[in-house]
Design an enzyme around this catalytic site. Structure first.
Site, PDB file in Angstrom:
ATOM      1  N   SER A  36       0.852  -1.190   0.000  1.00  0.00           N
ATOM      2  CA  SER A  36       0.000   0.000   0.000  1.00  0.00           C
ATOM      3  C   SER A  36       0.889   1.241   0.000  1.00  0.00           C
ATOM      4  CB  SER A  36      -0.874  -0.022   1.256  1.00  0.00           C
ATOM      5  OG  SER A  36      -1.649   1.127   1.282  1.00  0.00           O
ATOM      6  N   GLY A  37       0.616   2.171  -0.900  1.00  0.00           N
ATOM      7  CA  GLY A  37       1.394   3.417  -0.955  1.00  0.00           C
ATOM      8  C   GLY A  37       2.637   3.307  -1.815  1.00  0.00           C
TER       9      GLY A  37
ATOM     10  N   SER B   8      -5.337   6.121  -0.444  1.00  0.00           N
ATOM     11  CA  SER B   8      -5.212   4.670  -0.562  1.00  0.00           C
ATOM     12  C   SER B   8      -6.493   4.075  -1.137  1.00  0.00           C
ATOM     13  CB  SER B   8      -4.936   4.104   0.825  1.00  0.00           C
ATOM     14  OG  SER B   8      -4.810   2.715   0.722  1.00  0.00           O
ATOM     15  N   SER B   9      -6.321   3.191  -2.118  1.00  0.00           N
ATOM     16  CA  SER B   9      -7.506   2.545  -2.695  1.00  0.00           C
ATOM     17  C   SER B   9      -7.991   1.518  -1.700  1.00  0.00           C
ATOM     18  CB  SER B   9      -7.143   1.847  -4.007  1.00  0.00           C
ATOM     19  OG  SER B   9      -6.223   2.611  -4.726  1.00  0.00           O
TER      20      SER B   9
ATOM     21  N   GLY C  12      -2.552  -3.201  -2.093  1.00  0.00           N
ATOM     22  CA  GLY C  12      -1.253  -3.827  -1.866  1.00  0.00           C
ATOM     23  C   GLY C  12      -1.233  -4.601  -0.553  1.00  0.00           C
TER      24      GLY C  12
ATOM     25  N   GLU D 118      -0.780  -5.584   3.041  1.00  0.00           N
ATOM     26  CA  GLU D 118      -0.931  -4.689   4.190  1.00  0.00           C
ATOM     27  C   GLU D 118      -0.572  -5.389   5.483  1.00  0.00           C
ATOM     28  OE1 GLU D 118      -4.845  -3.018   4.134  1.00  0.00           O
ATOM     29  OE2 GLU D 118      -4.272  -1.480   2.659  1.00  0.00           O
TER      30      GLU D 118
HETATM   31  N1  LIG Z   1       5.248   8.218 -10.073  1.00  0.00           N
HETATM   32  C1  LIG Z   1       4.976   8.975  -9.026  1.00  0.00           C
HETATM   33  N2  LIG Z   1       5.387  10.243  -9.013  1.00  0.00           N
HETATM   34  C2  LIG Z   1       5.114  11.039  -7.980  1.00  0.00           C
HETATM   35  N3  LIG Z   1       4.434  10.645  -6.864  1.00  0.00           N
HETATM   36  C3  LIG Z   1       3.997   9.376  -6.814  1.00  0.00           C
HETATM   37  C4  LIG Z   1       4.230   8.486  -7.895  1.00  0.00           C
HETATM   38  N4  LIG Z   1       3.685   7.316  -7.549  1.00  0.00           N
HETATM   39  C5  LIG Z   1       3.119   7.465  -6.316  1.00  0.00           C
HETATM   40  N5  LIG Z   1       3.305   8.711  -5.875  1.00  0.00           N
HETATM   41  C6  LIG Z   1       2.847   9.255  -4.587  1.00  0.00           C
HETATM   42  O1  LIG Z   1       2.570   8.202  -3.705  1.00  0.00           O
HETATM   43  C7  LIG Z   1       1.218   8.249  -3.252  1.00  0.00           C
HETATM   44  C8  LIG Z   1       0.666   6.855  -3.134  1.00  0.00           C
HETATM   45  O2  LIG Z   1       0.551   6.270  -4.403  1.00  0.00           O
HETATM   46  P1  LIG Z   1      -0.634   5.284  -4.784  1.00  0.00           P
HETATM   47  O3  LIG Z   1      -0.493   5.001  -6.203  1.00  0.00           O
HETATM   48  O4  LIG Z   1      -1.925   5.766  -4.302  1.00  0.00           O
HETATM   49  O5  LIG Z   1      -0.228   4.035  -3.952  1.00  0.00           O
HETATM   50  P2  LIG Z   1      -0.927   2.619  -3.937  1.00  0.00           P
HETATM   51  O6  LIG Z   1      -2.020   2.662  -4.926  1.00  0.00           O
HETATM   52  O7  LIG Z   1       0.153   1.663  -4.269  1.00  0.00           O
HETATM   53  O8  LIG Z   1      -1.403   2.428  -2.555  1.00  0.00           O
HETATM   54  C9  LIG Z   1       0.493   9.048  -4.269  1.00  0.00           C
HETATM   55  O9  LIG Z   1      -0.589   9.714  -3.703  1.00  0.00           O
HETATM   56  C10 LIG Z   1       1.571  10.034  -4.740  1.00  0.00           C
HETATM   57  O10 LIG Z   1       1.646  11.118  -3.853  1.00  0.00           O
HETATM   58 MG   LIG Z   2      -3.927   2.370  -4.672  1.00  0.00          MG
END
Ligand SMILES: Nc1ncnc2c1ncn2[C@@H]1O[C@H](COP(=O)(O)OP(=O)(O)O)[C@@H](O)[C@H]1O
Ligand SMILES: [Mg+2]
Length: 1107
Positions: free
Chosen positions: A110-111, A163-164, A390, A392
């Protein structure tokens, strides 16, 4: 230089190693060092062959611009530095060009950046695929489905602000050209427990905060909401505001996205009403109430909130209230109603809120699918993008984490299946020499969870369905019995007392060694969450609402459709959907993005090596690299390989008649590719190095260009030749026609010329003949003419002679006559001169006079005495006569005129004449009087009875009677008086009474004086010593001055035969009593019209002002 010819490679300007396969030496340390090195230089992407490792930078990098998209478009995977775009481009092109369905699997904690990565893939594909209004709309809808789902399905957690909280798999569908047609979204297990309770530092789903911050006043009023978060029990307070997140702005984005996706305005309102209802449900509170029979009962504390919810959902308040207080259990046609205590009531409330929200979310996904689904039935190519929660590990892990981690295990499985196991197995199958590489296969963990007979999920289901008392503890007990021996399962109570003394493991927990680490799960809530039960009374109450959306969310509440069968448990539902997903993914060509989280603080520039190392390990990245290094970069069945590259070899081009394996061999041998670069499998050719593949591709491209040139050449040759032949043929036709045309033209001209020459010659000949004929004729005629002339001449000569003779004779006669005349005249001349001249003169004069008079008679002017004209004089010698005649005529004419007058008229004219003599050119007033007739008696004394007395007193005929102004001698003021003139007297009488004032005999008047001006003032001078003169001379004014004085003058003349003196002067003397007074006329402004103003200045002067 065109872009495609720029020779670049991911080896150019590379920081560290872009593709870990090329790492030398390959150890975990060098691998991590390489990742860190690249991360520090903002290179967040690294390849393992075709797998992309993405390290979350937690900051914005300038590598997602449209220019970047262009850069990666249509380039080979290894040509540019590693990027998600390269992977997306590769996937999209093999989908479009090789007709292979694709899936993009994004995994990570996650994240770690999965959701971001999935959005990048989607936006790249949207940017490079077809353009056009319709296609653009499809793209927009697909992209805009994201914000909607994120608002309802994402929340701030400790790991990730966005977070989704649900799993998402999206199939994007394309037509054969690669234009998007639509899509299908599948959602997996929303973490609905979040609706009613959030861990510390986390938030509820975004939409609640967005609605309260961004909704207009009207909207909130309509939804019966307050703006403050702290009004709502369901909203965790400690982190209601998230840094860098503008909930209000996001609300607008979401509403806009909903509109683009195709939600109707009514639908948006319905959705928000449900959201509001969920929020308000949290505010319903219960209080205990004891019953006589000892049972506890609950009551709703404040019914206001309930009332508002019911208003929002169109619900009967009593129905919902009852559903919160009773529970009906139905078994074998028996209905048993039990009351709910306070705890149960709260449970029911939360269950309703969770269910309502969860069902709303599923409805949203379905509604979006309805909008974005492909409109055609043509065969579609599919690209699936999987963004699932992801792995957790929290402090307190519950059923949700268990499910999420199970899902991640499954994904790891498929990764292993497709990349490690399958690849190795294929080498063996194809008979390629191969040294096996060890890797951890997590199938054993999947077995532990999902096994149908003794898997944890199966145990849980069994426990839930078992009659009797079921609690989370009984479930754990069961696990302890069944799974205790499993090497990946740990618990305090397990039979093998391995963990009996492990104090880190509480009694109500079990632990699983997942592929990504150990996770300890609290059993509390497992049974409930798996049961996912909503009391039937509540679902029935929901079905009874008038709210169309809510009603449709609870179909099982319809009593007609009620069944006693239990709905499938959450665990088994999830297991089934994951199984379907896995099956789906296996049919597609996988593309991997493995996301790594560099630190736990969401901080940029921080690379926590321990954390990353852990992820690298459990993701099996090292094994991945090793397999790639040992293996071959590329494999392809012989048929397709030959089909693709056969043009590179003269023997295989254009047709290879034997087996395709031999064909490929011939091909590769001729191309002189070193033998260590490839191996021949049973059905496939294996190419070790990507570079070899690219070389082949390059050769192919060049060869294709050559072939294209060849085809072009032949075609052009053919085209030119055909063109040439056509031109030749046409040229012959044209020249034939041209020649014909010119010959014809020449012939016609010749013909015309011949005709002209012919006609000229003929004309010339004819004229010549004519000339000859004429000459002949003229010769004949001239002879005759000459003869005629000669004869004429002879005749004239004869005539002349005769004439001369006659003339002589005549001349003699004339001369004779003249001579005789001369003789006679000479004899008689003396008689003629004595008498004849005089007579002729007289006669002539007589004739002229006669003529003059006759003409004058005709031209005489009119008889009017005023006529002035007279005819002009005809002869100078008659000048005097003519003037005299004019005078005579005028006199005669006047006489004639006068003869018409009566005696009376004559007298009037005489009077006028007299006046003229007296005043003409002397007094200015005169000219006015010329037109006025002199009437004399203006007062008609004899007729007017008023003057009877006066009439009686006057014996004689009245010459003049008029009213005059008598000037007072003393002060010069005027008074009206009747002025009467008879043959011998002049009488002054009072104007009103006719009383005679004075009678003066005319003999006593000596003279009269007037001025030269236009005034009417006159003085009558009297004889000195006469009776009348006692008072002195009279001064009068009258407009009829001229008439009065004329008549006075004439009367005195008739009476005395004397002419009185009439003095006309601007200054004269008068006798007043004894004084001689000077009357002086001066010019001045007039006050009373034309009347003179008199003023007695002193004894000697009377001033008269005249105009
Ligand atoms: N390629 C990227 N460039 C800049 N920031 C990113 C990038 N990927 C993720 N982030 C940062 O990380 C945070 C979490 O990403 P997210 O895709 O929501 O994570 P996940 O879906 O894996 O839980 C996003 O809100 C963003 O701030
Ligand atoms: Mg997500």
């Amino acid at each position: 230089m065109p872009k495609s010819e720029v020779k670049t490679s991911l080896l150019d300007n590379m920081i560290g190693v872009g593709d870990s396969v090329l790492l030398e030496p390959l150890t975990e340390d060098t691998f991590l060092e390489n990742l860190k090195n690249r991360f520090d230089h903002s290179e967040i992407y690294t390849y393992i062959g075709s797998v992309v490792i993405s390290v979350n930078p937690y900051r914005h990098l300038p590598i997602y611009t449209p220019e970047k998209v262009e850069e990666y478009r249509n380039r080979n995977f290894y040509e540019l530095s590693p990027h998600i775009y390269a992977l997306a481009d590769e996937a999209y092109r093999s989908l479009r060009d090789q007709d292979k369905d694709q899936c993009i699997l994004i995994t990570g904690e996650s994240g770690a950046g999965k959701t971001e990565a999935s959005k990048l893939v989607m936006s790249y594909v949207a940017a490079v695929c077809g353009k056009g209004a319709e296609v653009n709309q499809v793209k927009e809808q697909l992209l805009q489905s994201n914000p909607v789902l994120e608002a309802f399905g994402n929340a701030k957690t400790m790991r990730n602000d966005n977070s989704s909280r649900f799993g998402k798999y999206m199939d994007i569908e394309f037509d054969f050209k690669g234009d998007p047609l639509g899509g299908v979204i599948s959602n997996y297990l929303l973490e609905k427990s979040r609706v009613v309770k959030q861990p510390r530092g986390e938030r509820n789903f975004h939409i609640f905060y967005q609605l309260l911050s961004g909704g207009s006043e009207d909207l909130l009023k309509q939804l019966k909401l307050e703006r403050e978060f702290n009004q709502y029990n369901y909203l965790g307070l400690d982190s209601a505001k998230v840094n860098g997140v503008d909930d209000a702005a996001n609300f607008r984005t979401v509403k806009n996205a909903m509109q683009i996706v195709g939600f109707l305005d009514d639908e948006v309102v319905l959705v928000l009403e449900v959201v509001a209802a969920v929020l308000k449900l949290g505010n319903i509170e219960f209080k205990p109430e004891s019953r006589v029979n000892g049972l506890d009962e609950s009551r709703i504390q404040d019914k206001n909130e309930l009332k508002e919810i019911c208003e929002l959902l169109g619900q009967d308040q009593a129905v919902l209230e009852r559903a919160f207080s009773f529970r009906t259990v139905e078994a074998k046609q028996e209905k048993v109603s039990t009351t709910l205590n306070v705890a149960q009531a709260y449970y029911a409330r939360d269950a309703l809120a969770k269910n309502l929200y969860n069902r709303l979310f599923t409805w949203l996904v379905n509604r979006i699918n309805e909008s974005i689904k492909a409109q055609t039935k043509v065969r579609k190519k599919v690209m699936g993008v999987l963004d699932i929660y992801g792995f957790e590990i929290f402090e307190n892990n519950s059923f949700e984490q268990f499910i999420i981690n199970y899902c991640n295990e499954k994904l790891q499985q498929i990764f292993i299946e497709l990349t490690l196991k399958e690849e190795q197995e294929e080498y063996i199958k194809e008979g390629i020499e191969w040294t096996h590489i060890e890797y951890f296969n997590n199938a054993i963990i999947c077995e532990l969870i999902e096994n149908n007979t003794n898997g944890i999920l199966a145990m849980l289901d069994e426990e839930c369905l078992r009659p009797g008392t079921v609690t989370d503890e009984t479930f754990l007990e069961k696990l302890n019995q069944v799974c205790a021996v499993h090497e990946r399962f740990e618990s305090r109570m397990s039979k093998s007392s391995r963990f009996l003394n492990d104090t880190t493991l509480p009694h109500n927990c079990f632990r699983i060694q997942h592929y990504a680490g150990k996770v300890m799960y609290h059993v509390e809530g497992f049974v409930d969450k798996n049961n996912d039960l909503l009391y039937r009374d509540l679902s029935q109450a929901m079905w009874k609402t008038n709210h169309v959306l809510v009603k449709s969310l609870f179909p099982e509440g319809n009593p007609a459709k009620m069944s006693l069968k239990r709905p499938p448990t959450a665990g088994s539902q999830f297991k089934a959907s994951v199984a379907t997903l896995m099956k789906n993914l296996q049919t597609k060509n996988p593309n991997y993005i493995r996301c790594i989280k560099p630190n736990d603080q969401k901080a940029p520039h921080v690379f926590a090596e321990g954390l990353v190392c852990h992820q690298v390990r459990y993701l099996g990245l090292m094994e991945n690299v090793r397999v790639r290094r040992a293996g071959y970069a590329f494999k392809q069945p012989y048929e397709s390989c030959l089909e693709r590259y056969k043009m590179l070899c003269s023997q295989t081009w254009p047709h290879w008649r034997q087996g395709s394996r031999d064909g490929v061999k011939v091909l590769l041998t001729e191309l002189q590719i070193p033998p260590e670069e490839f191996s021949y499998g049973r059905s496939k050719i294996f190419i070790r190095n990507p570079r070899t593949l690219f070389e082949l591709e390059d050769l192919r491209k060049r060869r294709l260009e050559d072939l294209a040139t060849l085809i072009q050449k032949i075609y052009r040759g053919w085209k030119c030749r055909t063109n040439f032949l056509l031109m030749k043929k046409s040229q012959i036709i044209i020249s034939a026609w041209t020649k014909r045309h010119f010959q014809r033209k020449k012939y016609l001209q010749l013909k015309r010329v011949t005709l002209i020459i012919q006609s000229y010659i003929r004309g010339w000949k004819a004229r010549k003949l004519l000339r000859e004929l004429k000459h002949q004729k003229r010769c004949e005629e001239s002879a005759t003419t000459i003869a005629a002339y000669w004869r004429g001449f002879q005749a004239r000569m004869e005539v002349r002679q005769l004439k001369e003779a006659a003339m002589h004779k005549h001349a003699i006669a004339v001369i004779w006559a003249y001579w005789l005349g001369y003789e006679v005249r000479r004899e008689y001349r003396k008689f003629f001169r004595a008498n004849a001249g005089k007579k002729i003169y007289e006669f002539t004069i007589q004739r002229i006079m006669q003529k003059y008079f006759l003409e004058l008679k005709k031209k005489l002017p009119s008889m009017s005495p005023t006529e002035k004209t007279w005819p002009p004089r005809p002869y100078l010698f008659l000048d005097d006569t003519h003037t005299e005649l004019k005078r005579i005529f005028h006199l005669w004419r006047c006489k004639k005129y006068r003869d018409q007058f009566t005696e009376q008229k004559k007298a009037i004219f005489e009077e006028k004449l007299e006046a003229s003599e007296l005043f003409k050119d002397k007094k200015a007033l005169y000219t006015n009087s010329v037109q006025q007739p002199f009437q004399g008696d203006y007062l008609e004394i004899s007729k007017n009875p008023k003057y009877q007395k006066l009439n009686g007193a006057v014996e004689e005929n009245i010459v003049l009677a008029d009213v005059v102004n008598k000037i007072n001698r003393a002060n010069g003021k005027g008074a009206p008086r009747i002025f009467l003139l008879t043959q011998s007297n002049f009488i002054l009488a009072d104007q009103k009474s006719g009383q005679i004032k004075s009678t003066i005999p005319v003999n006593d008047i000596t003279s009269v004086s007037v001025s030269k001006q236009t005034d009417g003032l006159f003085a009558v001078h009297l004889k000195e010593g006469s009776t009348a003169a006692a008072k002195g001379d009279f001064l009068f004014t009258s407009d009829r001055l001229i008439e009065i004085i004329t008549k006075l003058y004439r009367t005195i003349f008739f009476k005395t035969n004397q002419k009185i003196n009439v003095e006309i002067n601007n200054e004269f003397l008068v006798q007043f009593n004894q004084d001689k007074v000077c009357v002086k006329f001066i010019q001045g402004a007039q006050k009373n019209g034309n009347l003179p103003t008199c003023k007695r200045k002193n004894n000697r002067l009377l001033e008269v002002t005249v105009p």
